[in-house]
Design a protein around this motif. Structure first.
Motif, PDB file in Angstrom:
ATOM      1  N   LEU A   1       1.874  23.585  -8.954  1.00 17.32           N
ATOM      2  CA  LEU A   1       0.611  23.074  -9.486  1.00 17.32           C
ATOM      3  C   LEU A   1       0.401  23.635 -10.889  1.00 17.32           C
ATOM      4  CD1 LEU A   1      -2.126  21.588  -9.033  1.00 17.32           C
ATOM      5  CD2 LEU A   1      -2.996  23.743  -8.100  1.00 17.32           C
ATOM      6  N   VAL A   2       0.091  22.758 -11.834  1.00 17.45           N
ATOM      7  CA  VAL A   2      -0.274  23.156 -13.196  1.00 17.45           C
ATOM      8  C   VAL A   2      -1.741  22.791 -13.383  1.00 17.45           C
ATOM      9  CG1 VAL A   2       0.185  22.905 -15.656  1.00 17.45           C
ATOM     10  CG2 VAL A   2       2.069  22.718 -14.006  1.00 17.45           C
ATOM     11  N   LEU A   3      -2.563  23.785 -13.680  1.00 21.38           N
ATOM     12  CA  LEU A   3      -3.996  23.524 -13.768  1.00 21.38           C
ATOM     13  C   LEU A   3      -4.635  24.310 -14.902  1.00 21.38           C
ATOM     14  CD1 LEU A   3      -5.423  26.246 -12.453  1.00 21.38           C
ATOM     15  CD2 LEU A   3      -4.837  25.160 -10.319  1.00 21.38           C
ATOM     16  N   THR A   4      -5.859  23.933 -15.194  1.00 22.22           N
ATOM     17  CA  THR A   4      -6.642  24.620 -16.213  1.00 22.22           C
ATOM     18  C   THR A   4      -8.097  24.526 -15.826  1.00 22.22           C
ATOM     19  OG1 THR A   4      -7.126  24.743 -18.581  1.00 22.22           O
ATOM     20  CG2 THR A   4      -6.949  22.559 -17.632  1.00 22.22           C
ATOM     21  N   LYS A   5      -8.927  25.300 -16.535  1.00 24.01           N
ATOM     22  CA  LYS A   5     -10.362  25.217 -16.309  1.00 24.01           C
ATOM     23  C   LYS A   5     -10.844  23.811 -16.616  1.00 24.01           C
ATOM     24  CE  LYS A   5     -12.392  29.195 -15.168  1.00 24.01           C
ATOM     25  NZ  LYS A   5     -13.374  29.328 -14.083  1.00 24.01           N
TER      26      LYS A   5
END
Length: 508
Positions: free
Chosen positions: A114-118
């Protein structure tokens, strides 16, 4: 006249207020970065699932994955497996991935990445949750112990928040006999959460178990248990060990409920290990990625929604008002003399291609040659249109000759002279010549030098990367500039140069 002044003041106030409010909304509400150098964290989470598959039997493994409906947004999600089918379902507010295979044997390894950000923008949906729950049945000594614990909890609490905090505090007092009875010798976090839920259920306070992952790079992580309850407006999060309220900002909610993270049919010894790392990415690029990955469209209606080639054109165009503002200040406040009002701005645009030093040299050389030709043509008593045509043709020939000569000498910057606005050069030569004839050589040179100075200053300001980014990203700032320009339109005072010219009058 008074009503006209009032109208102008109201117009200026409206423009300035709108410009400031729209820009403030983009910065503080939408969250668009103020500088291009600003970066944000990008998190890469790898979950490695290992288990032993039973030979010659179908395999079905299920694992919870983050719902990503709160403070984080997914930029990429992938499932790596060999000979397995993959499907995702929603179960009781959670997301669950299912890997399935007809046959498998031995040690099996599956990966979830999983690649995520705020979350960058978009209004969060109004939270919903239960505000009442039924009592968990309890009898005998456990019931007496629970009621004995609840009596001081009710006495020392004023609302749901303080009631839960006090309950957690009491359950973690392992020296209390009532607590010992309810825990039955098991002081694990899971059993404490079960006891806290029992006490809260008797008071009809709902509670859910929340399993979160701490976002910290290059350290082994395991899901951390938290508790949460809905107070009618918001979810309140609590640490069952310390009673700490509020889920830390570095926690990612993975799943909610009592079920284990992973379950397997047709296999055994399923376990999950997490590996996290983070990197930095340009904030505005991240905002564009986020905009593409969510329903938020805050960049779609900005200049970033245009095709890339068009964006590059607008980055130049949108800085023209800045150059115009420079000329306005130099002429109206300082009193600098230039050839026309907007000629310096157009010359400043040409400097973008030639560079400032080369631009000044080439402008000076071509203007000097053109001025000599214009003086010669004046002796021939030609009309203005034929005279301008000859000068324009000469400018083109001069540009071609200088470009060819600079190429032969290895000065490639000279090739950019072809981008100089030929008509502007022609009209500058014509106006400079007329000024020379009417007001003398000194005044003409003063206007030419003033034009070059204004163009150079405008060019330097229009080329500042931070300013280009800010104006392009927050174009509402131009409304503030328009308000200032309108205010300048009523300025009738002395210019700075006039204060020096008329200084002698002050002696009296």
């Amino acid at each position: 006249m008074r009503s006209l002044n009032l109208h102008l003041k109201v117009l200026i106030a409206v423009l300035v207020t709108l410009g400031i409010l729209i820009t403030a909304y983009q910065i503080f509400i939408v969250g668009i970065p103020v500088t291009e150098d600003e970066t944000d964290d990008l998190w890469n989470i790898d979950a490695k699932v290992e288990f032993q598959a039973n030979p010659k039997s179908p395999v079905k493994l299920q694992m919870f994955v983050p719902p990503l409906s709160q403070d984080y947004v997914s930029l990429n999600e992938s499932f790596v497996s060999k000979n397995y089918g993959v499907s995702i379902n929603r179960v009781d507010g959670n997301r669950k991935v299912t890997w399935s295979a007809r046959r498998a044997s031995g040690n099996q390894v599956l990966y979830y990445r999983l690649v995520l950000t705020k979350r960058y923008s978009g209004e969060q949906p109004k939270p919903k949750g239960p505000i009442f729950r039924d009592t968990i049945p309890v009898e005998g000594p456990e019931k007496i112990a629970a009621e004995a614990l609840l009596a001081p909890i009710r006495q020392h609490s004023a609302d749901v928040e303080t009631f839960i905090s006090e309950t957690i505090k009491r359950v973690n007092n392992l020296g209390d006999d009532n607590v010992k009875l309810l825990l039955a010798g098991d002081a694990s976090t899971v059993n404490k959460a079960k006891t806290i839920e029992l006490l809260l259920s008797i008071a009809h306070v709902p509670m859910e178990r929340v399993h979160s992952l701490r976002l910290i790079a290059d350290q082994p992580q395991n899901p951390e248990l938290w508790l949460r309850s809905f107070d009618g407006e918001n979810w309140l999060y609590f640490n069952p060990e310390t009673g700490e309220q509020g889920l830390p900002s570095d926690r990612l909610v993975w799943w909610i409920g009592d079920q284990p993270l992973v379950s397997v049919d047709g296999g055994k010894k399923a376990q999950v290990s997490f590996n996290l790392n983070n990197s930095e990415i340009n904030a505005i690029h991240l905002a564009k990625l986020t905009d593409e990955s969510t329903d938020a469209d805050f960049l779609e209606y900005s200049l970033y929604g245009l095709p890339l080639q068009t964006q590059q054109t607008f980055q130049i165009m949108i800085m023209i008002p800045i150059g115009v503002l420079v000329i306005l200040i130099l002429r109206n406040l300082i009193g600098l003399q230039t050839l026309g009002t907007f000629t310096p701005v157009l010359i400043a645009l040409a400097f973008r291609e030639t560079g400032l030093q080369w631009g000044i040299i080439l402008f000076t050389v071509i203007t000097a040659l053109g001025l000599s030709l214009r003086s010669y043509l004046e002796h021939l008593k030609l009309q203005m249109l034929p005279r301008l045509s000859v000068v324009l043709t000469f400018v083109v020939v001069a540009i071609a000759a200088i470009s060819l000569l600079s190429h032969k000498l290895g000065f490639e910057s000279g090739l950019s002279i072809a981008l100089f606005p030929m008509v502007i050069l022609t009209m500058s030569i014509e106006r400079l010549s007329i000024t020379w004839e009417e007001r003398g050589a000194a005044h003409a040179m003063k206007a030419a030098i003033g034009t070059l100075f204004a163009a150079s200053l405008a060019h330097l300001l229009m080329k500042v990367p931070e300013l280009v980014y800010f104006i392009f990203t927050f174009p509402a700032v131009l409304m503030v500039l328009v308000g200032f320009m309108l205010a300048m339109g009523r300025y009738r005072g002395y210019r700075l140069t006039e204060l020096f010219r008329f200084k002698a009058f002050l002696k009296d």
